[in-house]
Design a protein around this motif. Structure first.
Motif, PDB file in Angstrom:
ATOM      1  N   ARG A  62       0.790  -0.904   0.052  1.00 12.51           N
ATOM      2  CA  ARG A  62      -0.071   0.270   0.319  1.00 12.51           C
ATOM      3  C   ARG A  62       0.774   1.176  -0.184  1.00 12.51           C
ATOM      4  O   ARG A  62       2.036   1.338   0.224  1.00 12.51           O
ATOM      5  CB  ARG A  62      -1.278  -0.686   1.367  1.00 12.51           C
ATOM      6  N   ASP A  64       0.153   5.769   0.264  1.00 12.09           N
ATOM      7  CA  ASP A  64      -0.892   6.327   0.530  1.00 12.09           C
ATOM      8  C   ASP A  64      -1.309   8.051   0.094  1.00 12.09           C
ATOM      9  O   ASP A  64       0.157   8.670  -0.252  1.00 12.09           O
ATOM     10  CB  ASP A  64      -1.295   6.911   2.110  1.00 12.09           C
ATOM     11  N   HIS A  68      -6.460   9.251  -0.817  1.00 16.21           N
ATOM     12  CA  HIS A  68      -6.635   7.674  -1.656  1.00 16.21           C
ATOM     13  C   HIS A  68      -5.335   6.451  -1.086  1.00 16.21           C
ATOM     14  O   HIS A  68      -4.547   7.009  -0.442  1.00 16.21           O
ATOM     15  CB  HIS A  68      -6.740   7.878  -3.162  1.00 16.21           C
ATOM     16  N   SER A  69      -5.577   4.826  -1.585  1.00 16.33           N
ATOM     17  CA  SER A  69      -4.460   4.509  -0.806  1.00 16.33           C
ATOM     18  C   SER A  69      -4.109   3.438  -2.378  1.00 16.33           C
ATOM     19  O   SER A  69      -5.283   2.861  -3.089  1.00 16.33           O
ATOM     20  CB  SER A  69      -5.247   3.432  -0.336  1.00 16.33           C
ATOM     21  N   ARG A 109      -9.988   6.443  -0.071  1.00 16.31           N
ATOM     22  CA  ARG A 109     -10.324   6.227   1.679  1.00 16.31           C
ATOM     23  C   ARG A 109     -12.006   7.387   2.006  1.00 16.31           C
ATOM     24  O   ARG A 109     -11.957   8.220   1.953  1.00 16.31           O
ATOM     25  CB  ARG A 109      -9.296   7.203   2.234  1.00 16.31           C
ATOM     26  N   ASP A 116     -10.901  -0.158   6.298  1.00 20.92           N
ATOM     27  CA  ASP A 116     -11.576   0.080   5.279  1.00 20.92           C
ATOM     28  C   ASP A 116     -11.474  -1.232   4.259  1.00 20.92           C
ATOM     29  O   ASP A 116     -10.215  -1.900   3.886  1.00 20.92           O
ATOM     30  CB  ASP A 116     -11.599   0.857   3.710  1.00 20.92           C
ATOM     31  N   PRO A 142      -6.555   2.689   9.007  1.00 19.77           N
ATOM     32  CA  PRO A 142      -6.503   3.887   9.101  1.00 19.77           C
ATOM     33  C   PRO A 142      -4.660   3.850   9.465  1.00 19.77           C
ATOM     34  O   PRO A 142      -3.917   3.750   9.764  1.00 19.77           O
ATOM     35  CB  PRO A 142      -6.897   4.706   9.791  1.00 19.77           C
ATOM     36  N   ALA A 147      -1.688   2.746   8.940  1.00 24.33           N
ATOM     37  CA  ALA A 147      -1.557   2.384   7.915  1.00 24.33           C
ATOM     38  C   ALA A 147      -0.993   1.634   7.454  1.00 24.33           C
ATOM     39  O   ALA A 147      -0.275   1.407   6.139  1.00 24.33           O
ATOM     40  CB  ALA A 147      -0.793   4.318   6.731  1.00 24.33           C
TER      41      ALA A 147
END
Length: 155
Positions: A62, A64, A68-69, A109, A116, A142, A147
């Motif tokens: 991921r 960030d 968005h991610s 996000r 999520d 998050p 993250a």
């Protein structure tokens, strides 16, 4: 008369043989020996489709952005010429088609506090036929929770 002999058999065999030999050029004799019929057959052909991607072997990472991610997925190649990758959460769907064994999906996000979870599918295809899809749950935590992203085979 001797036992085992059939009276009149010899003349019948001679008459039959004569009819066959003499009637070879005649239409009537030919009709006696013609064989006709209808043949039908059913053929069932199976369709080849590529193998499926193994969900347990899909890795993810991921990156960030501000809203968005970017979820990057990687998997082992199968006998396919392309892959359709799709992530769905509620009414949000993001899709990409690629010939590589990696794909990056830009996911919005939607939660700053909670996790999520996106339902991700990777479907291989070749010659217009699709193989079985790999289904993965991608859980994005998050920033307040580190993250991170966790991808596991969907249940």
């Amino acid at each position: 008369m001797r036992a085992g002999r059939v009276p009149g058999l010899r003349p019948a065999v001679i008459a039959f043989a004569a009819a066959v030999v003499l009637g070879l050029g005649a239409t009537g004799a030919q009709a006696l020996w013609s064989l006709g019929g209808t043949v039908s057959t059913d053929v069932t052909a199976g369709a080849w489709a590529p193998q499926g991607v193994v969900a347990a072997m899909v890795s993810c990472s991921r990156t960030d952005g501000s809203s968005h991610s970017d979820l990057t997925l990687a998997w082992a190649a199968v006998d396919a010429s392309g892959y359709s990758v799709k992530a769905v959460r509620n009414a949000v769907a993001v899709a990409e088609t690629t010939s590589a064994t990696t794909a990056t999906l830009r996911l919005p996000r939607t939660s700053l506090q909670g996790k999520d979870t996106f339902a991700v599918s990777i479907t291989p295809s070749a010659s217009g036929l699709e193989g079985p899809a790999a289904h993965i749950d991608a859980v994005l935590a998050p920033a307040a929770q580190g993250a991170r992203v966790e991808c596991t085979p969907a249940k």
